[in-house]
Design a protein around this motif. Sequence first.
Motif, mmCIF file in Angstrom:
data_model
loop_
_atom_site.group_PDB
_atom_site.id
_atom_site.type_symbol
_atom_site.label_atom_id
_atom_site.label_comp_id
_atom_site.label_asym_id
_atom_site.label_seq_id
_atom_site.Cartn_x
_atom_site.Cartn_y
_atom_site.Cartn_z
ATOM 1 N N LEU A 49 70.318 26.740 -10.174
ATOM 2 C CA LEU A 49 69.243 27.676 -9.839
ATOM 3 C C LEU A 49 68.281 27.826 -11.011
ATOM 4 N N GLY A 50 68.842 27.916 -12.225
ATOM 5 C CA GLY A 50 68.029 28.043 -13.428
ATOM 6 C C GLY A 50 67.003 26.929 -13.514
ATOM 7 N N ARG B 113 77.440 35.311 -23.494
ATOM 8 C CA ARG B 113 75.991 35.196 -23.325
ATOM 9 C C ARG B 113 75.590 33.930 -22.592
ATOM 10 N N ARG B 114 76.484 32.955 -22.601
ATOM 11 C CA ARG B 114 76.159 31.712 -21.910
ATOM 12 C C ARG B 114 76.510 31.868 -20.437
ATOM 13 N N HIS B 115 75.583 31.563 -19.599
ATOM 14 C CA HIS B 115 75.850 31.751 -18.186
ATOM 15 C C HIS B 115 76.831 30.719 -17.682
ATOM 16 N N ILE C 43 55.077 31.783 -21.630
ATOM 17 C CA ILE C 43 56.528 31.623 -21.799
ATOM 18 C C ILE C 43 56.958 32.117 -23.176
ATOM 19 N N LEU D 169 69.430 32.783 -18.661
ATOM 20 C CA LEU D 169 70.457 31.959 -18.034
ATOM 21 C C LEU D 169 71.072 30.947 -18.992
ATOM 22 N N LYS D 170 70.463 30.771 -20.171
ATOM 23 C CA LYS D 170 71.050 29.905 -21.203
ATOM 24 C C LYS D 170 71.426 28.533 -20.656
ATOM 25 N N LEU E 61 64.206 27.402 -11.217
ATOM 26 C CA LEU E 61 63.248 28.408 -11.682
ATOM 27 C C LEU E 61 62.276 27.820 -12.700
ATOM 28 N N VAL E 62 62.749 26.845 -13.468
ATOM 29 C CA VAL E 62 61.892 26.229 -14.480
ATOM 30 C C VAL E 62 60.956 25.193 -13.845
ATOM 31 N N LEU F 268 65.895 42.313 -24.230
ATOM 32 C CA LEU F 268 66.386 43.027 -23.059
ATOM 33 C C LEU F 268 67.867 43.348 -23.222
ATOM 34 N N LEU G 97 66.518 39.115 -11.139
ATOM 35 C CA LEU G 97 65.222 38.762 -11.703
ATOM 36 C C LEU G 97 64.138 39.718 -11.205
ATOM 37 N N ARG H 167 75.012 42.066 -11.945
ATOM 38 C CA ARG H 167 75.841 40.986 -11.408
ATOM 39 C C ARG H 167 77.137 41.527 -10.842
ATOM 40 N N ALA I 3 64.804 31.929 -16.871
ATOM 41 C CA ALA I 3 65.858 30.913 -16.832
ATOM 42 C C ALA I 3 66.142 30.378 -18.236
ATOM 43 N N LEU I 4 65.099 30.117 -18.986
ATOM 44 C CA LEU I 4 65.285 29.509 -20.312
ATOM 45 C C LEU I 4 65.901 30.496 -21.301
ATOM 46 N N ASP J 251 71.122 36.112 -8.750
ATOM 47 C CA ASP J 251 70.208 35.899 -9.873
ATOM 48 C C ASP J 251 68.772 36.246 -9.522
ATOM 49 N N PRO K 47 59.628 33.243 -14.004
ATOM 50 C CA PRO K 47 60.946 32.676 -13.691
ATOM 51 C C PRO K 47 61.411 31.652 -14.732
ATOM 52 N N TYR L 28 71.352 43.146 -22.424
ATOM 53 C CA TYR L 28 72.051 42.198 -21.568
ATOM 54 C C TYR L 28 73.011 42.921 -20.619
ATOM 55 N N GLU L 29 73.479 44.105 -21.050
ATOM 56 C CA GLU L 29 74.451 44.854 -20.251
ATOM 57 C C GLU L 29 73.887 45.178 -18.861
#
Lengths: 313, 275
Positions: free
Chosen positions: A33-34, A23-25, B154, B98-99, A37-38, B164, B183, B173, B94-95, B179, B90, B166-167
Amino acid sequence: MSASTSLERPTVLAPPGTAPDRRRHRDGRAGVLGYWLVLPAATIYAVFTLWPIVQTAYLSFTDWNGLSPAKSFVAFDNYRELAGDRRFFSALLHNLEWVAGSWLAQGFGLLLAALLSASWIRARTFFRTVFFVPATMSLVVVGIAWNQIYRPDTGVLAATLEAAGLPSAGWLSDQHTAMPAVIATANWTYYGFAMVILLGGLQSIDRSLYEAAAVDGAGAVRQFVHITLPGIRNQITLLVVLSFINTLKTFDLVYIMTNGGPGRATEVVAYYIYSLAFVTHQVGYGAAAAVVLTLIILAITIVFLRLRERSER
Amino acid sequence: MNRPNASTRISAYTALVVVAIISLVPLVWVLLQSLRTSNATSLDPFAFEWPPVVRNYATAWNQAHFSQYLLNSAVVAVGTIALVLAVAFPAAYALTVLKLRLSSPVFYTFLLGLMIPVWSVVIPLFFQLRNMGLINTRLGAVLVETALGIPFAIFLLRASLRDLPYELIEAARIDGAGDLRTLWSIVRPLLSPALQAVVILQFMTSWNELVVPLFFLQTDDVRTLPIGLTFFQGRFTTDTSVLAAGTTLAALPVLIIYVILNRQFIQGLTAGATK
C-alpha cells in the motif's frame, strides 16, 4: 520512466527471526500500500522531471537544431566547446556577481531581523509584513515596475537624481550600471525574505541564554557571536545554499528588464541557455550548458550540506 | 536588553520606517503613475494629478485580455495546488511513517528535484509535451508545475510528519483503522499547518511562475498573467500610464491574498527554514 517501474516492486519480506522494529511498519500488505501511495507523485515526477533530465543529458551529446529529425551524435564536442566559450564564463561570472549581491541583501536582512527581534520594538508584525511585500510579487511585475523606475525620461530615479543635481544615467542601457541595477532590483525582493527566515530563527532562541550570558559579564558582541549566530546556524546555511541555488538559476529579471544586454552585460547562464536553445536553435549545445549548470548547483549544494553535517558533530 | 535610551529607540524606528518606505515606494509610484496621463508623467515624474485618470485601467483591462489571463492563472494555480497536495501528502506519509524499505533512496531522488534548474528539463519537455498533445493546454502547465513543486512539498511535509506523535497512529491502528483511514482522519488534521504552508508557498510559486508558461502556454487563450504582462510591456512601452495600470492590475491579486493571509505566508516560510 524506469524510476517509476522500480517503485512498483513489492517490498522484500523481513527475514524470519528479526525482531520487529516498533517504528518500522510490518511488511507485506501495508508495505505494498505504501508504494501505491508513493506511485502517483513518483510517476508525475518521473515523467515531467527525471525523464526530461535524462533526455537533456542525451541531447547534450548531440548536434541538434531542434527541428530536423536527425540528431547527430557528437560525443563530448559540446562540452569541449563550452570549456572554451567565453560567453558562457562571462555569464557564469554575472551569476556569481549576483550571488555576492544576494549576500549583501542577506546581511541587510540579518540587521533588520536583529532590530525587529529586540524585545522593546513595537509594531513588529507591521514592519515584517511590509518588508516582505516585495518578495510576494511576481518577478515580471517587479521587473516591469523597476524598468519604469530606471527609465531616463519618466523614471522616478532619474528625476530624483536630477533634482539633487546629479547626472541621471540611463541605468539599464549603460554597460557598467546595467548589472548592478538588475541585481539591486533582485535584492529589493530578497532582503525581506532573508529577514523573515532569520527572524524565525532569532525568535526560537531561548531568552534565558542571554540573561545567563549577561550575568557572566558577556557584552553584546560576545552574546551575538556565542548565542545568536549558533542559534540561527540552520537558517544561515539555508539562506546561503538557497542564494546559490536560486541565483544560479535566475532568469526572470534578465528576461524582463534587459534581455541580457546592453551587449551581453547582464547575460546570465540561464538566459544564455534560453537563447541557445530557443533563439539560435543550438539545442544540443544549450543542453550541454544546462547539464553543466545543474552539476555546478549540485556540487555547491553537496559541499555546503557536508560542511554543515561536519559542523554539527 | 531592557528598554534602551530614547536616541537608540528613535534611530531604530527611523531605520525601520526608511526600509518600509524603500519596500513600498516602487509599488506606490507605479500605482500613482497609473492614475495619470503618460504626457504628464514625462513632464514631471513626481507630481500628483487630480482628478486621477481611471481611463488607463479600462484600456489595460480591455486591450490586454486581463480577464482571460486572470482566469488562466487561477486555473493553473488552483490545479497545481490541488494536484501537489493530492500526490505529495500520501507520498510523504508513506515515505516517512510507513518506513518502506526504499524510503530513503526514493526520498533522496525526490529531494534532487530541489536542486534541478528548470533549464535542464525545459528543452526536452517542450518536445515531450508537444507529442503528448499537452502543449498550450493548462493541464500541461499544471502537470509540469506539479512535478517541479512535488520535491519541496514532500520535503516540508516529511519534516512535520517526523514530529508527529507516533502513539496516535499506533492507537488508531489498534482501534482497527486501516492505513488510508489513519492517513485521512488522524494524520491529515494533525498536519494541517504544514499542508497550509504547502498551499501558500505553492500558490506563490505557481502564480508568479514565468518560465513554464513562457514555453508551454504560447497562445493567448491559455496565457497566464505574468506572461501576458510581458507581452503587454512590449506593446505599451511608450504609453507608460497604461503599462503602469497593467502592472498594478497584475500585482493586486497576490497583494490582496498576502494582506489577508500574511501570517500563514510567514509561518509557511519559517516552517520550511527551521526543519
